[in-house]
Design an enzyme around this catalytic site. Structure first.
Site, PDB file in Angstrom:
ATOM      1  N   TYR A 158     -10.252 -12.874   0.407  1.00 22.53           N
ATOM      2  CA  TYR A 158      -9.170 -12.594  -0.537  1.00 22.53           C
ATOM      3  C   TYR A 158      -9.138 -13.683  -1.603  1.00 22.53           C
ATOM      4  O   TYR A 158      -9.188 -14.873  -1.280  1.00 22.53           O
ATOM      5  CB  TYR A 158      -7.835 -12.526   0.200  1.00 22.53           C
ATOM      6  CG  TYR A 158      -6.731 -11.867  -0.592  1.00 22.53           C
ATOM      7  CD1 TYR A 158      -6.463 -10.514  -0.442  1.00 22.53           C
ATOM      8  CD2 TYR A 158      -5.968 -12.597  -1.495  1.00 22.53           C
ATOM      9  CE1 TYR A 158      -5.456  -9.899  -1.171  1.00 22.53           C
ATOM     10  CE2 TYR A 158      -4.968 -11.993  -2.233  1.00 22.53           C
ATOM     11  CZ  TYR A 158      -4.711 -10.640  -2.062  1.00 22.53           C
ATOM     12  OH  TYR A 158      -3.726 -10.036  -2.793  1.00 22.53           O
ATOM     13  N   HIS A 188       7.601 -22.756  -0.975  1.00 20.44           N
ATOM     14  CA  HIS A 188       8.300 -23.165  -2.197  1.00 20.44           C
ATOM     15  C   HIS A 188       9.182 -24.391  -1.965  1.00 20.44           C
ATOM     16  O   HIS A 188       9.571 -25.060  -2.925  1.00 20.44           O
ATOM     17  CB  HIS A 188       9.115 -22.001  -2.774  1.00 20.44           C
ATOM     18  CG  HIS A 188      10.345 -21.648  -2.001  1.00 20.44           C
ATOM     19  ND1 HIS A 188      10.405 -20.587  -1.124  1.00 20.44           N
ATOM     20  CD2 HIS A 188      11.590 -22.206  -1.983  1.00 20.44           C
ATOM     21  CE1 HIS A 188      11.611 -20.508  -0.603  1.00 20.44           C
ATOM     22  NE2 HIS A 188      12.352 -21.477  -1.105  1.00 20.44           N
ATOM     23  N   ILE A 247     -10.702  -5.985   0.424  1.00 20.81           N
ATOM     24  CA  ILE A 247     -11.483  -4.782   0.154  1.00 20.81           C
ATOM     25  C   ILE A 247     -11.412  -4.366  -1.309  1.00 20.81           C
ATOM     26  O   ILE A 247     -12.278  -3.655  -1.802  1.00 20.81           O
ATOM     27  CB  ILE A 247     -11.039  -3.624   1.079  1.00 20.81           C
ATOM     28  CG1 ILE A 247     -12.066  -2.501   1.088  1.00 20.81           C
ATOM     29  CG2 ILE A 247      -9.657  -3.109   0.678  1.00 20.81           C
ATOM     30  CD1 ILE A 247     -11.802  -1.442   2.144  1.00 20.81           C
ATOM     31  N   GLY A 248     -10.367  -4.775  -2.020  1.00 18.20           N
ATOM     32  CA  GLY A 248     -10.318  -4.562  -3.460  1.00 18.20           C
ATOM     33  C   GLY A 248      -9.881  -3.184  -3.904  1.00 18.20           C
ATOM     34  O   GLY A 248     -10.457  -2.619  -4.845  1.00 18.20           O
ATOM     35  N   ILE A 249      -8.862  -2.635  -3.258  1.00 17.26           N
ATOM     36  CA  ILE A 249      -8.307  -1.351  -3.696  1.00 17.26           C
ATOM     37  C   ILE A 249      -6.784  -1.418  -3.685  1.00 17.26           C
ATOM     38  O   ILE A 249      -6.183  -2.274  -3.035  1.00 17.26           O
ATOM     39  CB  ILE A 249      -8.748  -0.168  -2.799  1.00 17.26           C
ATOM     40  CG1 ILE A 249      -8.233  -0.374  -1.357  1.00 17.26           C
ATOM     41  CG2 ILE A 249     -10.247   0.033  -2.836  1.00 17.26           C
ATOM     42  CD1 ILE A 249      -8.347   0.858  -0.494  1.00 17.26           C
ATOM     43  N   GLY A 250      -6.174  -0.509  -4.405  1.00 15.11           N
ATOM     44  CA  GLY A 250      -4.750  -0.241  -4.291  1.00 15.11           C
ATOM     45  C   GLY A 250      -4.585   1.225  -3.965  1.00 15.11           C
ATOM     46  O   GLY A 250      -5.403   2.063  -4.385  1.00 15.11           O
ATOM     47  N   GLY A 251      -3.569   1.553  -3.205  1.00 13.61           N
ATOM     48  CA  GLY A 251      -3.405   2.955  -2.821  1.00 13.61           C
ATOM     49  C   GLY A 251      -2.042   3.228  -2.241  1.00 13.61           C
ATOM     50  O   GLY A 251      -1.222   2.327  -2.057  1.00 13.61           O
ATOM     51  N   ARG A 252      -1.821   4.483  -1.972  1.00 11.07           N
ATOM     52  CA  ARG A 252      -0.563   4.922  -1.356  1.00 11.07           C
ATOM     53  C   ARG A 252      -0.894   5.948  -0.284  1.00 11.07           C
ATOM     54  O   ARG A 252      -1.820   6.756  -0.425  1.00 11.07           O
ATOM     55  CB  ARG A 252       0.380   5.522  -2.396  1.00 11.07           C
ATOM     56  CG  ARG A 252      -0.173   6.735  -3.119  1.00 11.07           C
ATOM     57  CD  ARG A 252       0.808   7.331  -4.122  1.00 11.07           C
ATOM     58  NE  ARG A 252       0.241   8.481  -4.811  1.00 11.07           N
ATOM     59  CZ  ARG A 252       0.231   9.716  -4.326  1.00 11.07           C
ATOM     60  NH1 ARG A 252       0.759   9.956  -3.130  1.00 11.07           N
ATOM     61  NH2 ARG A 252      -0.315  10.709  -5.006  1.00 11.07           N
ATOM     62  N   ASP A 290       4.453 -17.234   1.484  1.00 15.07           N
ATOM     63  CA  ASP A 290       5.382 -18.325   1.171  1.00 15.07           C
ATOM     64  C   ASP A 290       5.698 -19.149   2.416  1.00 15.07           C
ATOM     65  O   ASP A 290       6.834 -19.534   2.660  1.00 15.07           O
ATOM     66  CB  ASP A 290       6.672 -17.788   0.544  1.00 15.07           C
ATOM     67  CG  ASP A 290       7.562 -18.908  -0.001  1.00 15.07           C
ATOM     68  OD1 ASP A 290       7.008 -19.951  -0.404  1.00 15.07           O
ATOM     69  OD2 ASP A 290       8.801 -18.753   0.000  1.00 15.07           O
ATOM     70  N   SER A 316      16.286 -22.028   3.071  1.00 11.39           N
ATOM     71  CA  SER A 316      14.891 -21.589   3.082  1.00 11.39           C
ATOM     72  C   SER A 316      14.081 -22.395   4.090  1.00 11.39           C
ATOM     73  O   SER A 316      14.138 -23.625   4.111  1.00 11.39           O
ATOM     74  CB  SER A 316      14.281 -21.751   1.694  1.00 11.39           C
ATOM     75  OG  SER A 316      14.855 -20.856   0.773  1.00 11.39           O
TER      76      SER A 316
END
EC number: 3.4.21.107
Length: 355
Positions: A351, A96, A259-264, A126, A201
């Site tokens: 990605y 930034h 891989i194209g997933i979200g999870g916990r 960043d 920064s």
């Protein structure tokens, strides 16, 4: 009577003489005296050595852009700091700081000024890497690859806040492994109470030996109730920063597996149906359409047990693991679904690009 008085006085004098002989310290005892010491013999607590080791490698970074209202003259848009990482002239800063720059100027503490080349940048972390071509030696930041930051470690933040010139603030590491502070949720921050202000920064967070612990990146400007909190700043761990730098130097960008997933993650639990094996893994709560996981048949509510033959214990660690896999690779993913174990073959993609 007079004889008894003389006898008492004589006994008192004799006892006093015996005490003075037996305890010489009583001779100079003065309850009103003040202990004296020579302050020139004392060494004050100081982090000067750490500053002298690290500070020369922290530079001022100026983002200059064309001002169409001023006959296309270059003006400073933003300012920040950077860290010289090696003798080749590679410098790490925050993305930034240099966004949309028409020219990037780097000023060293020894007075030298360079125009820097942007090697590459990465939105997810960043981070950006610059390069300067310098004749003569360059000061570089001390790095100890085996050093692990711990909560309570004393740290110094070095940078150029508000363009005042190089400034050092001191604090401790307040927390490690902070996540969810940026839109991707993938960042892993060190938290510190050392002041990190506008212009810091991209600067260095170093320990009491002057070794790089992280790259200063942000602070909380406002809390939920509108107050400006103090003593909450963040830095990108040096291990991640150096890894991203190497990728940017090699490829000009960061190529990540996806891989194209979200999870916990979930804690160990007994398998349903009375099984004795304990299960631990990542519950899938999101599957990206037409992504690698969806194409392989992974579904919402699947419990991922392992990815590429490694246990899936932490969602963040598993995503980092996948990020290191080259796109096009086919890996096994083991999931539990309806009390059945399935092994699915997933073709990793790159990605998706972000701005």
């Amino acid at each position: 009577m007079f004889v008894k008085l003389l006898r008492s006085v004589a006994i008192g004098l004799i006892v006093g003489a015996i005490l003075l002989v037996a305890m010489p310290s009583l001779r100079s005892l003065n309850p009103l005296s003040t202990p004296q010491f020579d302050s020139t013999d004392e060494t004050p607590a100081s982090y000067n050595l750490a500053v002298r080791r690290a500070a020369p490698a922290v530079v001022n970074v100026y983002n200059r852009g064309l001002n169409t209202n001023s006959h296309n003259q270059l003006e400073i848009r933003t300012l920040g700091s950077g860290v010289i990482m090696d003798q080749r002239g590679y410098i790490i800063t925050n993305k930034h700081v240099i966004n949309d720059a028409d020219q990037i100027i780097v000023a060293l503490q020894d007075g030298r000024v360079f125009e820097a080349l942007l090697v590459g940048s990465d939105s997810l972390t960043d981070l950006a890497v610059l390069k300067i071509n310098a004749t003569g030696g360059l000061p570089t930041i001390p790095i100890n690859a085996r050093r692990v930051p711990h909560i309570g470690d004393v740290v110094l933040a070095i940078g150029n806040p508000y363009n005042l010139g190089q400034t050092i603030t001191q604090g401790i590491i307040s927390a490690t492994g902070r996540i969810g502070l940026n839109p991707t949720g993938r960042q892993n921050f060190l938290q510190t109470d050392a002041s990190i202000n506008h212009g810091n920064s991209g600067g260095a967070l170093v320990n009491s030996l002057g070794e790089l612990m992280g790259i200063n990146t942000l602070s909380f400007d406002k809390s939920n109730d509108g107050e400006t909190p103090e003593g909450i700043g963040f830095a990108i761990p040096f291990q991640l920063a150096t890894k991203i730098m190497d990728k940017l130097i090699r490829d000009g960008r960061v190529i990540r597996g996806y891989i194209g997933i979200g999870g916990r993650e979930i804690a160990p639990l007994h398998a349903q149906g009375g099984g004795i094996d304990q299960l631990q893994g990542i519950v899938v709560n999101e599957v990206s359409p037409d992504g690698p996981a969806a194409n392989a048949g992974i579904q919402v509510n699947d419990l991922i047990i392992s990815v590429d033959n490694k246990p899936a214990i932490s969602a963040l660690e598993t995503m980092d693991q996948v990020a290191e896999i080259r796109p096009g690779s086919v890996i096994p993913v083991v999931v539990m679904r309806d009390d059945k174990q399935l092994t699915l073959q997933v073709t990793i993609q790159e990605y998706p690009a972000t701005n």
